[in-house]
Structures are given as C-alpha cells and as structure tokens.
Design an enzyme around this catalytic site. Sequence first.
Site, mmCIF file in Angstrom:
data_model
loop_
_atom_site.group_PDB
_atom_site.id
_atom_site.type_symbol
_atom_site.label_atom_id
_atom_site.label_comp_id
_atom_site.label_asym_id
_atom_site.label_seq_id
_atom_site.Cartn_x
_atom_site.Cartn_y
_atom_site.Cartn_z
ATOM 1 N N CYS A 9 0.026 -30.854 34.883
ATOM 2 C CA CYS A 9 0.311 -32.280 35.054
ATOM 3 C C CYS A 9 1.221 -32.481 36.263
ATOM 4 O O CYS A 9 1.739 -31.523 36.828
ATOM 5 C CB CYS A 9 0.905 -32.885 33.795
ATOM 6 S SG CYS A 9 2.445 -32.160 33.253
ATOM 7 N N HIS A 10 1.423 -33.737 36.627
ATOM 8 C CA HIS A 10 2.174 -34.078 37.840
ATOM 9 C C HIS A 10 3.583 -33.501 37.860
ATOM 10 O O HIS A 10 3.981 -32.846 38.804
ATOM 11 C CB HIS A 10 2.255 -35.601 38.017
ATOM 12 C CG HIS A 10 0.920 -36.218 38.246
ATOM 13 N ND1 HIS A 10 0.220 -36.062 39.418
ATOM 14 C CD2 HIS A 10 0.141 -36.985 37.449
ATOM 15 C CE1 HIS A 10 -0.928 -36.696 39.337
ATOM 16 N NE2 HIS A 10 -1.005 -37.267 38.152
#
Length: 98
Positions: A9-10
Amino acid sequence: MNVVAITACHTGIAHCYMAADRLIEAAKTLSINIKVETQGAMGIENKISKREFDSADFILLATEISPAESDRYEGKNPTIVSVQEAINHPLSLLKKFK
C-alpha cells in the site's frame, strides 16, 4: 493448493501487514498453503522467489500500488484486489481458489 500473495500500500505502515495477517489466518482455516510477501515501510519482506511464483496454483495481489519486482510473475494471470478487500474478506477471496 499453493497460493502466493503480495500485499502493498501507499504508506506501507499498517494495512499491508494487516492484509497479510488476515490472508494467512484465512488460509489456515481453509487448509491452503500460502506465502505472503509484504511491501511496506521496511521494503520487501518474506520475498517470494520466481520459482515460488512459477509453482503457485494461484497468485493474489492485494495492492494499492504497483508491486516492486513484478517481473517475477510476468506472464502469469494474478488476481488483483484492494488491500481493504484482503483485510475485510480474506476467506471469500481464498475460497475462490479452492
């Protein structure tokens, strides 16, 4: 049944690790062998080798970003879902592979 998965994820702080934990728990419940690689703040952890990708029955990508080193599963047809899907519905995701 052998499944390999990548979670990424980011921010890479919590969600990819939460998704990995939930997928591992669900796989145990369903008697599925799974290896989950996380790509988070610590970089790539529990790295899946090209050989493991090649021998997997299914590949799952639970990602919000493009996973690093995607050439390891080039030519394969991974199932791609959001990290939230892996966190919230890991059993239903893995049941699709059974």
